[in-house]
Design a protein around this motif. Structure first.
Motif, PDB file in Angstrom:
ATOM      1  N   THR A 199       8.011  -6.422  15.559  1.00 43.34           N
ATOM      2  CA  THR A 199       7.018  -5.794  16.426  1.00 43.34           C
ATOM      3  C   THR A 199       6.809  -4.311  16.122  1.00 43.34           C
ATOM      4  N   ARG A 200       7.708  -3.665  15.401  1.00 41.93           N
ATOM      5  CA  ARG A 200       7.608  -2.229  15.125  1.00 41.93           C
ATOM      6  C   ARG A 200       6.296  -1.846  14.432  1.00 41.93           C
ATOM      7  N   PRO A 201       5.764  -2.637  13.509  1.00 41.78           N
ATOM      8  CA  PRO A 201       4.496  -2.240  12.874  1.00 41.78           C
ATOM      9  C   PRO A 201       3.323  -2.134  13.836  1.00 41.78           C
ATOM     10  N   LEU A 202       3.421  -2.758  15.014  1.00 37.51           N
ATOM     11  CA  LEU A 202       2.347  -2.641  15.999  1.00 37.51           C
ATOM     12  C   LEU A 202       2.308  -1.262  16.632  1.00 37.51           C
ATOM     13  N   ASN A 203       3.441  -0.561  16.647  1.00 38.05           N
ATOM     14  CA  ASN A 203       3.490   0.821  17.114  1.00 38.05           C
ATOM     15  C   ASN A 203       2.922   1.677  15.989  1.00 38.05           C
ATOM     16  N   LEU A 204       1.775   2.251  16.198  1.00 39.15           N
ATOM     17  CA  LEU A 204       1.079   2.922  15.100  1.00 39.15           C
ATOM     18  C   LEU A 204       1.588   4.323  14.794  1.00 39.15           C
ATOM     19  N   MET A 205       2.707   4.700  15.392  1.00 41.67           N
ATOM     20  CA  MET A 205       3.295   5.986  15.050  1.00 41.67           C
ATOM     21  C   MET A 205       4.055   5.834  13.723  1.00 41.67           C
ATOM     22  N   ASP A 206       3.685   6.630  12.748  1.00 45.11           N
ATOM     23  CA  ASP A 206       4.350   6.588  11.453  1.00 45.11           C
ATOM     24  C   ASP A 206       5.701   7.281  11.523  1.00 45.11           C
ATOM     25  N   SER A 207       6.672   6.734  10.831  1.00 49.29           N
ATOM     26  CA  SER A 207       8.008   7.313  10.746  1.00 49.29           C
ATOM     27  C   SER A 207       8.551   6.953   9.381  1.00 49.29           C
ATOM     28  N   TYR A 208       8.625   7.927   8.476  1.00 53.63           N
ATOM     29  CA  TYR A 208       8.984   7.606   7.096  1.00 53.63           C
ATOM     30  C   TYR A 208       9.691   8.760   6.414  1.00 53.63           C
ATOM     31  N   ASN A 209      10.274   8.429   5.267  1.00 53.69           N
ATOM     32  CA  ASN A 209      10.919   9.413   4.418  1.00 53.69           C
ATOM     33  C   ASN A 209      10.618   9.041   2.966  1.00 53.69           C
ATOM     34  N   TYR A 210       9.909   9.923   2.275  1.00 51.39           N
ATOM     35  CA  TYR A 210       9.660   9.752   0.845  1.00 51.39           C
ATOM     36  C   TYR A 210      10.650  10.635   0.098  1.00 51.39           C
ATOM     37  N   GLU A 211      11.617  10.028  -0.567  1.00 53.75           N
ATOM     38  CA  GLU A 211      12.496  10.819  -1.431  1.00 53.75           C
ATOM     39  C   GLU A 211      11.764  11.162  -2.711  1.00 53.75           C
ATOM     40  N   ASN A 212      10.870  10.258  -3.112  1.00 56.46           N
ATOM     41  CA  ASN A 212      10.095  10.490  -4.322  1.00 56.46           C
ATOM     42  C   ASN A 212       8.737   9.816  -4.137  1.00 56.46           C
ATOM     43  N   LEU A 213       7.688  10.495  -4.559  1.00 57.77           N
ATOM     44  CA  LEU A 213       6.350   9.933  -4.516  1.00 57.77           C
ATOM     45  C   LEU A 213       5.541  10.535  -5.650  1.00 57.77           C
ATOM     46  N   GLU A 214       5.047   9.667  -6.506  1.00 58.16           N
ATOM     47  CA  GLU A 214       4.168  10.107  -7.587  1.00 58.16           C
ATOM     48  C   GLU A 214       2.968   9.177  -7.601  1.00 58.16           C
ATOM     49  N   THR A 215       1.806   9.714  -7.236  1.00 57.84           N
ATOM     50  CA  THR A 215       0.600   8.892  -7.221  1.00 57.84           C
ATOM     51  C   THR A 215      -0.125   9.030  -8.547  1.00 57.84           C
ATOM     52  N   GLU A 216      -0.501   7.900  -9.132  1.00 60.08           N
ATOM     53  CA  GLU A 216      -1.347   7.915 -10.319  1.00 60.08           C
ATOM     54  C   GLU A 216      -2.787   8.123  -9.890  1.00 60.08           C
ATOM     55  N   TRP A 217      -3.182   7.399  -8.842  1.00 61.29           N
ATOM     56  CA  TRP A 217      -4.497   7.591  -8.268  1.00 61.29           C
ATOM     57  C   TRP A 217      -4.479   7.193  -6.813  1.00 61.29           C
ATOM     58  N   PHE A 218      -5.340   7.843  -6.059  1.00 61.86           N
ATOM     59  CA  PHE A 218      -5.509   7.528  -4.652  1.00 61.86           C
ATOM     60  C   PHE A 218      -6.931   7.862  -4.251  1.00 61.86           C
ATOM     61  N   THR A 219      -7.665   6.852  -3.798  1.00 67.31           N
ATOM     62  CA  THR A 219      -9.038   7.059  -3.349  1.00 67.31           C
ATOM     63  C   THR A 219      -9.181   6.408  -1.974  1.00 67.31           C
ATOM     64  N   SER A 220     -10.402   6.306  -1.503  1.00 66.77           N
ATOM     65  CA  SER A 220     -10.622   5.732  -0.178  1.00 66.77           C
ATOM     66  C   SER A 220     -10.263   4.255  -0.107  1.00 66.77           C
ATOM     67  N   ASN A 221     -10.186   3.562  -1.237  1.00 67.98           N
ATOM     68  CA  ASN A 221      -9.820   2.152  -1.201  1.00 67.98           C
ATOM     69  C   ASN A 221      -8.856   1.718  -2.313  1.00 67.98           C
ATOM     70  N   LYS A 222      -8.238   2.677  -2.990  1.00 65.38           N
ATOM     71  CA  LYS A 222      -7.293   2.349  -4.058  1.00 65.38           C
ATOM     72  C   LYS A 222      -6.097   3.292  -4.012  1.00 65.38           C
ATOM     73  N   VAL A 223      -4.946   2.748  -4.345  1.00 66.80           N
ATOM     74  CA  VAL A 223      -3.758   3.572  -4.492  1.00 66.80           C
ATOM     75  C   VAL A 223      -2.864   2.948  -5.546  1.00 66.80           C
ATOM     76  N   SER A 224      -2.240   3.789  -6.333  1.00 64.50           N
ATOM     77  CA  SER A 224      -1.214   3.368  -7.285  1.00 64.50           C
ATOM     78  C   SER A 224      -0.152   4.458  -7.273  1.00 64.50           C
ATOM     79  N   ALA A 225       1.087   4.060  -6.977  1.00 58.19           N
ATOM     80  CA  ALA A 225       2.128   5.072  -6.809  1.00 58.19           C
ATOM     81  C   ALA A 225       3.503   4.527  -7.166  1.00 58.19           C
ATOM     82  N   SER A 226       4.359   5.446  -7.585  1.00 54.85           N
ATOM     83  CA  SER A 226       5.789   5.187  -7.726  1.00 54.85           C
ATOM     84  C   SER A 226       6.444   5.839  -6.523  1.00 54.85           C
ATOM     85  N   ILE A 227       7.355   5.102  -5.872  1.00 54.69           N
ATOM     86  CA  ILE A 227       7.933   5.610  -4.637  1.00 54.69           C
ATOM     87  C   ILE A 227       9.426   5.350  -4.558  1.00 54.69           C
ATOM     88  N   LYS A 228      10.059   6.168  -3.757  1.00 54.24           N
ATOM     89  CA  LYS A 228      11.401   5.947  -3.233  1.00 54.24           C
ATOM     90  C   LYS A 228      11.218   6.239  -1.752  1.00 54.24           C
TER      91      LYS A 228
END
Length: 168
Positions: free
Chosen positions: A33-62
């Motif tokens: 049920t947690r995804p229904l709570n729209l409050m974001d709570s996250y930690n990105y140790e690493n994030l590298e986006t190759e591209w990000f647009t209004s309808n596309k994303v490609s990323a390497s993440i931790k």
């Protein structure tokens, strides 16, 4: 001497409490049920986006936690077609569609490739990522009708490696 001992005890307590809180963050992955709570709570140790647009994303993440990638405001019922690919080396990762009717549809989990097609209802719908110590890469590319507006797509403006940040 009592002050030093008191400081050591308080410091040890704070370290213990902080460690427990960050571990709880990873428990959100299995909470249905947690995804229904729209409050974001996250930690990105690493994030590298190759591209990000209004309808596309490609990323390497931790990544751990829950983050909303897009909010879609549908004027009428619409169909979303989403191409996806993910390769996770560690941890757990999934992409979810949260509908305006509060239904949770899983798009992908961990390492997968495919196409997701779904009839989304009128109202606000969300595409969210959920991770528990996930490490790897993913890409999403979706299409919706002209009656659907992208209200939010501020995924990584403030994070290192973000293409959006690099432009400004």
């Amino acid at each position: 001497m009592k002050k030093i001992l008191c400081i050591i005890v308080i410091s040890a307590f704070l370290v213990t409490v902080t460690g427990c809180q960050s571990q709880e963050e990873y428990n959100d992955y299995h909470d249905s049920t947690r995804p229904l709570n729209l409050m974001d709570s996250y930690n990105y140790e690493n994030l590298e986006t190759e591209w990000f647009t209004s309808n596309k994303v490609s990323a390497s993440i931790k990544f751990s936690g829950i983050d909303t990638l897009w909010e879609l405001d549908c004027q009428t019922n619409d169909t979303i077609t989403l191409n996806y690919q993910s390769t996770m080396d560690n941890g757990d990762f999934k992409v979810l569609l949260i509908t305006s009717e509060e239904k949770i549809e899983q798009i992908l989990e961990n390492t997968e490739k495919g196409v997701f097609e779904y009839k989304i209802p009128a109202g606000k719908n969300y595409i969210r990522i959920v991770g528990s110590q996930s490490e790897g890469r993913f890409s999403l590319d979706y299409k919706v009708g002209k009656q659907t507006k992208i209200v939010r797509n501020d995924i990584m403006e403030d994070y290192p490696g973000s293409l959006i940040k690099n432009f400004f």
